[in-house]
Write a protein that holds these residues in place. Structure first.
Motif, PDB file in Angstrom:
ATOM      1  N   LEU A   6       0.830  -1.097  -0.017  1.00  0.00           N
ATOM      2  CA  LEU A   6       0.001   0.123   0.181  1.00  0.00           C
ATOM      3  C   LEU A   6       1.118   1.187  -0.087  1.00  0.00           C
ATOM      4  CD1 LEU A   6      -2.779   1.519   0.302  1.00  0.00           C
ATOM      5  CD2 LEU A   6      -2.402   1.428   2.831  1.00  0.00           C
ATOM      6  N   LEU A   7       1.868   1.269   0.690  1.00  0.00           N
ATOM      7  CA  LEU A   7       2.653   2.541   1.080  1.00  0.00           C
ATOM      8  C   LEU A   7       3.547   2.586  -0.381  1.00  0.00           C
ATOM      9  CD1 LEU A   7       4.188   2.121   4.573  1.00  0.00           C
ATOM     10  CD2 LEU A   7       2.348   3.627   3.738  1.00  0.00           C
ATOM     11  N   ASN A   8       3.923   1.698  -1.021  1.00  0.00           N
ATOM     12  CA  ASN A   8       4.631   1.710  -2.248  1.00  0.00           C
ATOM     13  C   ASN A   8       3.621   2.046  -3.437  1.00  0.00           C
ATOM     14  OD1 ASN A   8       7.196   0.904  -1.516  1.00  0.00           O
ATOM     15  ND2 ASN A   8       6.541  -1.201  -1.471  1.00  0.00           N
ATOM     16  N   LEU A   9       2.571   1.687  -3.455  1.00  0.00           N
ATOM     17  CA  LEU A   9       1.531   2.041  -4.393  1.00  0.00           C
ATOM     18  C   LEU A   9       1.342   3.619  -4.122  1.00  0.00           C
ATOM     19  CD1 LEU A   9      -1.788   0.690  -5.536  1.00  0.00           C
ATOM     20  CD2 LEU A   9      -1.839   3.003  -4.689  1.00  0.00           C
ATOM     21  N   MET A  23       3.806  -3.497 -11.147  1.00  0.00           N
ATOM     22  CA  MET A  23       3.120  -4.310 -10.238  1.00  0.00           C
ATOM     23  C   MET A  23       1.794  -3.744  -9.592  1.00  0.00           C
ATOM     24  SD  MET A  23       5.784  -4.602  -6.922  1.00  0.00           S
ATOM     25  CE  MET A  23       5.829  -6.208  -7.274  1.00  0.00           C
ATOM     26  N   TYR A  24       1.814  -2.255  -9.520  1.00  0.00           N
ATOM     27  CA  TYR A  24       0.826  -1.584  -8.745  1.00  0.00           C
ATOM     28  C   TYR A  24      -0.338  -1.069  -9.551  1.00  0.00           C
ATOM     29  CZ  TYR A  24       4.174  -1.886  -5.355  1.00  0.00           C
ATOM     30  OH  TYR A  24       5.281  -2.240  -4.262  1.00  0.00           O
ATOM     31  N   ASP A  25      -0.181  -1.523 -11.039  1.00  0.00           N
ATOM     32  CA  ASP A  25      -1.240  -1.149 -11.798  1.00  0.00           C
ATOM     33  C   ASP A  25      -2.025  -2.426 -12.143  1.00  0.00           C
ATOM     34  OD1 ASP A  25      -2.618   0.016 -13.958  1.00  0.00           O
ATOM     35  OD2 ASP A  25      -1.328  -0.704 -15.370  1.00  0.00           O
ATOM     36  N   THR A  33      -4.052   4.709 -10.479  1.00  0.00           N
ATOM     37  CA  THR A  33      -4.789   5.743  -9.847  1.00  0.00           C
ATOM     38  C   THR A  33      -5.559   5.160  -8.685  1.00  0.00           C
ATOM     39  OG1 THR A  33      -6.532   4.637 -11.521  1.00  0.00           O
ATOM     40  CG2 THR A  33      -5.274   6.388 -12.437  1.00  0.00           C
ATOM     41  N   THR A  34      -6.788   5.805  -8.465  1.00  0.00           N
ATOM     42  CA  THR A  34      -7.677   5.530  -7.318  1.00  0.00           C
ATOM     43  C   THR A  34      -8.131   4.007  -7.485  1.00  0.00           C
ATOM     44  OG1 THR A  34      -8.460   7.936  -7.297  1.00  0.00           O
ATOM     45  CG2 THR A  34      -9.785   6.320  -6.016  1.00  0.00           C
ATOM     46  N   TYR A  35      -8.457   3.677  -8.788  1.00  0.00           N
ATOM     47  CA  TYR A  35      -9.123   2.403  -8.707  1.00  0.00           C
ATOM     48  C   TYR A  35      -8.036   1.150  -8.539  1.00  0.00           C
ATOM     49  CZ  TYR A  35     -11.648  -1.504 -10.974  1.00  0.00           C
ATOM     50  OH  TYR A  35     -12.683  -2.850 -10.938  1.00  0.00           O
ATOM     51  N   LEU A  40      -6.415  -2.852  -4.482  1.00  0.00           N
ATOM     52  CA  LEU A  40      -5.216  -3.152  -3.409  1.00  0.00           C
ATOM     53  C   LEU A  40      -6.093  -3.389  -2.009  1.00  0.00           C
ATOM     54  CD1 LEU A  40      -1.578  -2.471  -3.232  1.00  0.00           C
ATOM     55  CD2 LEU A  40      -2.988  -1.839  -1.275  1.00  0.00           C
ATOM     56  N   LEU A  41      -6.730  -2.178  -1.693  1.00  0.00           N
ATOM     57  CA  LEU A  41      -7.372  -2.076  -0.214  1.00  0.00           C
ATOM     58  C   LEU A  41      -8.184  -3.283  -0.142  1.00  0.00           C
ATOM     59  CD1 LEU A  41      -7.968   1.665   0.015  1.00  0.00           C
ATOM     60  CD2 LEU A  41      -6.234   0.396   1.226  1.00  0.00           C
ATOM     61  N   SER A  42      -9.008  -3.667  -1.149  1.00  0.00           N
ATOM     62  CA  SER A  42      -9.978  -4.637  -1.019  1.00  0.00           C
ATOM     63  C   SER A  42      -9.064  -5.967  -0.795  1.00  0.00           C
ATOM     64  CB  SER A  42     -10.636  -4.907  -2.356  1.00  0.00           C
ATOM     65  OG  SER A  42     -10.070  -5.393  -3.536  1.00  0.00           O
ATOM     66  N   GLN A  43      -7.999  -6.273  -1.350  1.00  0.00           N
ATOM     67  CA  GLN A  43      -7.302  -7.371  -1.170  1.00  0.00           C
ATOM     68  C   GLN A  43      -6.687  -7.477   0.174  1.00  0.00           C
ATOM     69  OE1 GLN A  43      -4.379  -8.033  -4.381  1.00  0.00           O
ATOM     70  NE2 GLN A  43      -5.812  -7.599  -5.788  1.00  0.00           N
TER      71      GLN A  43
END
Length: 45
Positions: A6-9, A23-25, A33-35, A40-43
């Motif tokens: 999360l911090l890296n994203l 890896m963060y797309d 982006t926000t999506y 990521l947050l849902s995971q």
């Protein structure tokens, strides 16, 4: 995914995808982006 991911994203947030941050797309649209953040947050839950 972890808190570290999360911090890296967030470091790459609103930037175009490069080899270093691909890896963060999470939705594959070429931007971090926000999506991607929501995915990521849902995971993490």
């Amino acid at each position: 995914m972890t808190l570290s991911d999360l911090l890296n994203l967030l470091i790459h947030f609103m930037q175009p995808v490069t080899k270093e941050n691909a890896m963060y797309d999470l939705n594959g649209d070429g931007m971090i982006t926000t999506y991607d953040l929501i995915l990521l947050l849902s995971q993490l839950i």
